[in-house]
Each structure stands twice: as C-alpha cells, then as structure tokens.
Design an enzyme around this catalytic site. Structure first.
Site, PDB file in Angstrom:
ATOM      1  N   GLU A 228     -35.199 -88.878  49.227  1.00 23.67           N
ATOM      2  CA  GLU A 228     -34.262 -89.492  50.177  1.00 23.67           C
ATOM      3  C   GLU A 228     -33.522 -88.341  50.834  1.00 23.67           C
ATOM      4  O   GLU A 228     -32.634 -87.743  50.219  1.00 23.67           O
ATOM      5  CB  GLU A 228     -33.263 -90.391  49.432  1.00 23.67           C
ATOM      6  CG  GLU A 228     -33.875 -91.591  48.759  1.00 23.67           C
ATOM      7  CD  GLU A 228     -34.254 -92.678  49.747  1.00 23.67           C
ATOM      8  OE1 GLU A 228     -34.058 -92.503  50.961  1.00 23.67           O
ATOM      9  OE2 GLU A 228     -34.778 -93.700  49.295  1.00 23.67           O
ATOM     10  N   CYS A 262     -25.920 -89.776  55.049  1.00 22.46           N
ATOM     11  CA  CYS A 262     -27.259 -89.673  55.637  1.00 22.46           C
ATOM     12  C   CYS A 262     -27.469 -90.747  56.692  1.00 22.46           C
ATOM     13  O   CYS A 262     -28.141 -90.524  57.680  1.00 22.46           O
ATOM     14  CB  CYS A 262     -28.310 -89.784  54.543  1.00 22.46           C
ATOM     15  SG  CYS A 262     -28.097 -91.236  53.513  1.00 22.46           S
TER      16      CYS A 262
HETATM   17  P1  NAP Z   1     -28.562 -80.366  48.832  1.00 22.67           P
HETATM   18  O1  NAP Z   1     -27.930 -79.065  49.044  1.00 22.67           O
HETATM   19  O2  NAP Z   1     -29.999 -80.511  49.108  1.00 22.67           O
HETATM   20  O3  NAP Z   1     -28.234 -80.775  47.317  1.00 22.67           O
HETATM   21  C1  NAP Z   1     -28.693 -81.996  46.768  1.00 22.67           C
HETATM   22  C2  NAP Z   1     -29.032 -81.767  45.310  1.00 22.67           C
HETATM   23  O4  NAP Z   1     -30.185 -80.942  45.247  1.00 22.67           O
HETATM   24  C3  NAP Z   1     -27.947 -81.045  44.532  1.00 22.67           C
HETATM   25  O5  NAP Z   1     -27.945 -81.539  43.214  1.00 22.67           O
HETATM   26  C4  NAP Z   1     -28.408 -79.598  44.567  1.00 22.67           C
HETATM   27  O6  NAP Z   1     -27.908 -78.832  43.497  1.00 22.67           O
HETATM   28  C5  NAP Z   1     -29.913 -79.781  44.448  1.00 22.67           C
HETATM   29  N1  NAP Z   1     -30.705 -78.699  45.008  1.00 22.67           N
HETATM   30  C6  NAP Z   1     -30.461 -77.952  46.104  1.00 22.67           C
HETATM   31  N2  NAP Z   1     -31.475 -77.081  46.318  1.00 22.67           N
HETATM   32  C7  NAP Z   1     -32.371 -77.296  45.330  1.00 22.67           C
HETATM   33  C8  NAP Z   1     -33.629 -76.693  45.002  1.00 22.67           C
HETATM   34  N3  NAP Z   1     -34.170 -75.737  45.746  1.00 22.67           N
HETATM   35  N4  NAP Z   1     -34.275 -77.138  43.901  1.00 22.67           N
HETATM   36  C9  NAP Z   1     -33.743 -78.110  43.146  1.00 22.67           C
HETATM   37  N5  NAP Z   1     -32.572 -78.716  43.407  1.00 22.67           N
HETATM   38  C10 NAP Z   1     -31.898 -78.311  44.494  1.00 22.67           C
HETATM   39  O7  NAP Z   1     -27.874 -81.517  49.688  1.00 22.67           O
HETATM   40  P2  NAP Z   1     -26.350 -81.828  49.820  1.00 22.67           P
HETATM   41  O8  NAP Z   1     -25.771 -80.897  50.806  1.00 22.67           O
HETATM   42  O9  NAP Z   1     -25.708 -81.915  48.479  1.00 22.67           O
HETATM   43  O10 NAP Z   1     -26.417 -83.320  50.395  1.00 22.67           O
HETATM   44  C11 NAP Z   1     -26.451 -83.583  51.725  1.00 22.67           C
HETATM   45  C12 NAP Z   1     -27.829 -83.987  52.180  1.00 22.67           C
HETATM   46  O11 NAP Z   1     -28.264 -85.130  51.452  1.00 22.67           O
HETATM   47  C13 NAP Z   1     -27.822 -84.407  53.622  1.00 22.67           C
HETATM   48  O12 NAP Z   1     -28.938 -83.903  54.288  1.00 22.67           O
HETATM   49  C14 NAP Z   1     -27.885 -85.934  53.535  1.00 22.67           C
HETATM   50  O13 NAP Z   1     -28.360 -86.557  54.682  1.00 22.67           O
HETATM   51  C15 NAP Z   1     -28.750 -86.120  52.337  1.00 22.67           C
HETATM   52  N6  NAP Z   1     -28.591 -87.471  51.786  1.00 22.67           N
HETATM   53  C16 NAP Z   1     -29.625 -88.357  51.916  1.00 22.67           C
HETATM   54  C17 NAP Z   1     -29.490 -89.640  51.446  1.00 22.67           C
HETATM   55  C18 NAP Z   1     -30.612 -90.641  51.552  1.00 22.67           C
HETATM   56  O14 NAP Z   1     -30.575 -91.633  50.848  1.00 22.67           O
HETATM   57  N7  NAP Z   1     -31.605 -90.435  52.389  1.00 22.67           N
HETATM   58  C19 NAP Z   1     -28.303 -90.032  50.843  1.00 22.67           C
HETATM   59  C20 NAP Z   1     -27.270 -89.099  50.732  1.00 22.67           C
HETATM   60  C21 NAP Z   1     -27.441 -87.813  51.215  1.00 22.67           C
HETATM   61  P3  NAP Z   1     -26.690 -77.776  43.716  1.00 22.67           P
HETATM   62  O15 NAP Z   1     -25.503 -78.581  44.093  1.00 22.67           O
HETATM   63  O16 NAP Z   1     -26.562 -77.154  42.386  1.00 22.67           O
HETATM   64  O17 NAP Z   1     -27.129 -76.852  44.792  1.00 22.67           O
END
Ligand code: NAP
Length: 454
Positions: A228, A262
C-alpha cells in the site's frame, strides 16, 4: 533512523529506544511460530471473543491513545481519538464477518465433492508507516488474526510508543500467547526477518522506495507481499457539482491528517467554467484554517511529523514555483519551533513540476483546469500513482465515464475518498498491489486450498 518519540509540535525528544538485537529477534520469531500453532487451532468464536475485547479496550483507552498519537506524530487530537475508535469498529467488523468470509466454498465439478478452503499462512510481517499509527496496523492485524495468522509489527521509527501500546492492547484483550508482537527494529533489520523461513508473508504500507525494496526481498524468498504505497489523488469538480459542498470537502480532503494521507486529495482538476469561482473560495477557505497546537481541539492543522517532511514539502513548492507555478497562498514555514507549514495553494503548474508529478505529503494543493470530461480524465491519470479519486458531478452519464476512465483502486463520487472496513482498499500502478479491508483483505494472507474428493 533512530527509534525515538520526538514531539513534532515542540521538537522535544520524549523517549528513545534501542533496536532489538539478533538474539531478541530470534526469540520473537520462535514465539511467533508457537503462537501460530495456538491461534490456528482456535475457533472463529474464540478469536472473535478476543477481537471484541480488543475493540472494548480501544474504546476505553481512546482518549489516552489519541493523545499519544498526537504527541508522537502531530495529528490534531480529535482526529487521533477518532482513529482509535475506527480501529475498534474494524475489530468488531472482522469479529463478526471473518468466519463467513473464510467459510468453505462448495464448487460444482465432476468430483463427488469439491470445495475451496481458506487456511491461515503463519506469521506475517507488517512494515507500517507513522501517518495513521493505529489505523494502518489494525486494518492489517484484525483480519490477519481473525484468519488464524499471527502478526509481527515493524512500525515506523518515530512512533515506537504507539507500536508498544498496540501490542499491549492485544495482549490485554486475551492474545496472550504472542499472537501480536511489536519488534522495535530499524528498516535494515527487515530483510533477515522476511528471509526467515518461519515468516510466511509481508505487507508494507509506506513509500515507493520502501515498497520496492521489501517486495524485491519477498520475491527473492518467494513470499507473498502486499504493498500500500503513495498516492496523488485527483479531486475533480464538474460544472453540475454543488460548488459550496465541493469546496468545503476539497479543503477537508487536502488537509486530512495535516495533509499527510495517501488518499488525501492532492490534485484539484476543475472544469474551466467554474475554475475562477472554485479557486477564489478554495484559497479563502485554506487561508482561514487554524494552524497550531495539535492538542488544542480547535486546531485544524498541526505540525508535520518530522523536520524532514517540512524540508521535502518546502523543496517541492519552491521547485514548482521556480518552474513557473503560481503561488496563490502559503508557501512558507510557520512558527519559531515545531514542524509547521502554511496551507498552500499552487496553480498553473507545469506538467513536469514536483507539485504535478510527485506526491505532496503536507497541506499543499495543486490546481488544474479541464475543458471537458476527457481532459479531466487525462489529467487525473497523468500520474505514476493510482490510489483513489473523488469526482463531483450530478450528471449520471458523466459519472459513468469517470468510473470507467479513471485508473485507480477506488473512485468516490460526490464524496471524499476514505477507507471503510466494508469495502476493499488499495491501488493501481505505483500505489501498490493487493487489497486491504473487506473480504478481499482477509483473503490476502490465506492459503486458498482446493479440495477434490473423487
Ligand atoms: P516510509 O519511509 O516508506 O516508511 C514506512 C515504513 O517502512 C516504516 O516502518 C519504515 O521504517 C519502513 N522502511 C523504510 N524504508 C525501508 C526499507 N528499505 N526496507 C524496509 N523497511 C523500510 O514511508 P513513510 O514516510 O513512513 O510513510 C509515508 C508514505 O506512506 C507515503 O508515501 C504515503 O502515501 C504512504 N501511505 C500509503 C498508504 C496506503 O494505504 N496506500 C497509507 C498510508 C501511507 P523506518 O521508520 O524505520 O524508516
């Protein structure tokens, strides 16, 4: 990223945590494996009793948990309390419906008897984001646990207290055999967990780079993944729309969760004959929003979750303006401390500027104009994302063209895009694959077993 609670309204570090070491992770995986043997043997009724108790505890604790959410990631406290209440509703929803969704399905064949059985897979790893720190977790965990799986949570590093509070709620509700475990770990520790043979699948909600990385690790180990990811949802207003309602909802849809959702509306595509009127009212409504302390119930917009997000949004706005976009309001940081950014509206945006091409994760709206339905659909689809779309028209023929023409996982007509346990949620293109919620969500992490009796 350090695992720490840092109040985004003040910059104050509240608590820091050490990441689990390899031995602690191994102990968690061993516990998950034995917990699966327990949960898979439970009847749906036994799981439902625990899930209903989880809902009760969420409701009892919603004010404290809401406050915790606000202090860790800055969402206005009223919205944070509602988020916890929505998790309770979803726990009850799956307590009631899981058995029906996963009941054996007879299939007419040449066999004496043939049917489909849905069986749990085992431990599932959930990598989750901070923006809805409870809701994102519960919409995965409620169906996963009701299906008989067990859950391992790697939450975002800036919401560790929410992650621990969620584990506590499940434990207090009777999931006492480690059916749900929070792992305080960094993202670099995710790979070895996905690779462990006891872990059967992974779901990630987050950014595209994180999704691509986790999905490729899952592919290497031949494991199921659900993604997602981000969105740049269009909000289309046509000539026949009720303009007052459309403007009021447009503002709400853009600033939900301080603009960090999102499915927040990000690109506003307005029929050219009403574009001036829409723009005037929309800018004025954005300017009247109250930005400030998220613990104050009258606040509309709190701080962004981290200083990095303010840097990113500032750079996207500045680059878009440098490329030729018109700044109608906002475009600046606010306050002497905390991660505050002004509600911002951009218009006449070049097609390749960040405000047109990228996801803007903050209170920044991009306005576009369309001549007719075809042009509105073209602009709506001109994005790498495909999560949701909101369309405002009372013309039935127009509605049908938008429903068929827009390439997203969900289209809402005369309403803002929202998640609801009764309907599936997910995206197309770079917004990811797989579905959460409804019957589709609970069937993502099950073995669909064909049974044929000759
Ligand atoms: P993010 O930086 O991708 O982090 C999300 C999760 O992934 C965190 O637990 C993060 O851990 C982990 N993570 C990051 N890089 C990783 C890697 N290379 N390998 C494994 N795990 C990794 O995203 P965010 O900034 O927290 O969230 C915002 C994004 O989420 C936006 O793009 C938003 O649109 C999307 N989102 C989508 C939905 C949906 O349902 N489609 C819902 C909500 C949000 P750390 O915190 O330790 O880095």
């Amino acid at each position: 990223m350090a695992i720490a609670s840092i109040n985004p309204a003040t910059g104050e570090t509240i608590r820091t945590f050490e990441a689990l070491d390899d031995a602690a992770i191994e102990a968690s995986l061993a516990r998950a494996s034995s917990a699966f043997r327990v949960n898979r043997e439970r009847s749906f009724a036994e799981r439902a009793t625990r899930m209903r108790r989880t809902a009760e505890l969420l409701e009892l604790r919603k004010n404290d948990l809401g406050r915790l959410i606000t202090i860790e990631m800055g969402k206005p406290v009223k919205a944070a309390v509602s988020e916890v209440a929505k998790c309770a509703t979803t726990c009850r929803y799956y307590a009631e419906h899981a058995e029906g969704y996963l009941a054996d399905e007879p299939v007419k064949t040449d066999a004496k008897e043939s049917f489909i059985r849905y069986e749990p897979l085992g431990p599932v790893l959930a990598v989750m984001p901070w923006n809805f720190p409870f809701w994102q977790v519960f919409r995965f965990a409620a169906p996963a646990l009701m299906a008989g799986n067990v859950a391992l949570l790697k939450h975002a590093s800036n919401v560790p207290q929410c992650a621990l509070a969620i584990e506590e709620v499940f434990r207090d509700a009777g999931f006492t055999d480690h059916e749900f475990q929070t792992l305080l770990i960094g993202s670099q520790q995710v790979e070895s967990i996905i690779g462990d043979e006891r872990v059967r699948a992974v779901t990630l909600t987050g950014s595209e780079p994180a999704g691509a990385s986790v999905a490729s690790i899952a592919a290497k180990h031949i494991k199921k993944a659900v993604l997602e990811l981000g969105g740049s949802d269009p909000f289309i207003v046509m000539l026949s729309a009720n303009l007052d309602e459309a403007v009021a909802t447009a503002v709400k849809a853009r600033i939900v969760n301080n603009g960090q959702s999102c499915i927040a509306a990000k690109r506003f595509i307005i029929h050219e004959s009403i574009a001036d009127a829409f723009e005037k009212r929309f800018v004025s409504a954005m300017e009247s929003l109250k930005v400030g302390d998220p613990l104050d119930e009258s606040t509309d917009i709190g701080p962004l979750a981290t200083p990095q997000i303010v840097d990113d949004i500032e750079s996207q706005v500045n680059q878009s303006v440098a490329a030729g976009a018109h700044l109608l309001t906002g475009g600046k940081r606010l306050g002497a401390r905390g991660n505050f950014y002004a509600p911002t509206v951009l218009a006449q945006i070049p097609y390749d500027a960040p405000a047109a091409r990228e996801e803007t994760f903050g209170p920044v709206a991009s306005l576009f104009r369309a001549r007719d339905v075809d042009e509105a659909i073209r602009i709506a689809n001109d994005t790498p994302f495909g999560l949701g779309a909101s369309v405002w028209t009372i013309d039935r023929a127009e509605m049908d063209r938008f429903i068929a023409g827009i390439d997203t996982g969900q289209v809402f007509i005369n309403a803002m895009v929202a998640s609801d346990p009764r309907v599936p949620f997910g995206g197309t293109k770079h917004s990811g694959f797989g579905r959460e919620l409804s019957a589709y969500g609970i069937r993502e992490f099950v073995n669909v077993k064909t049974v044929w009796v000759g």
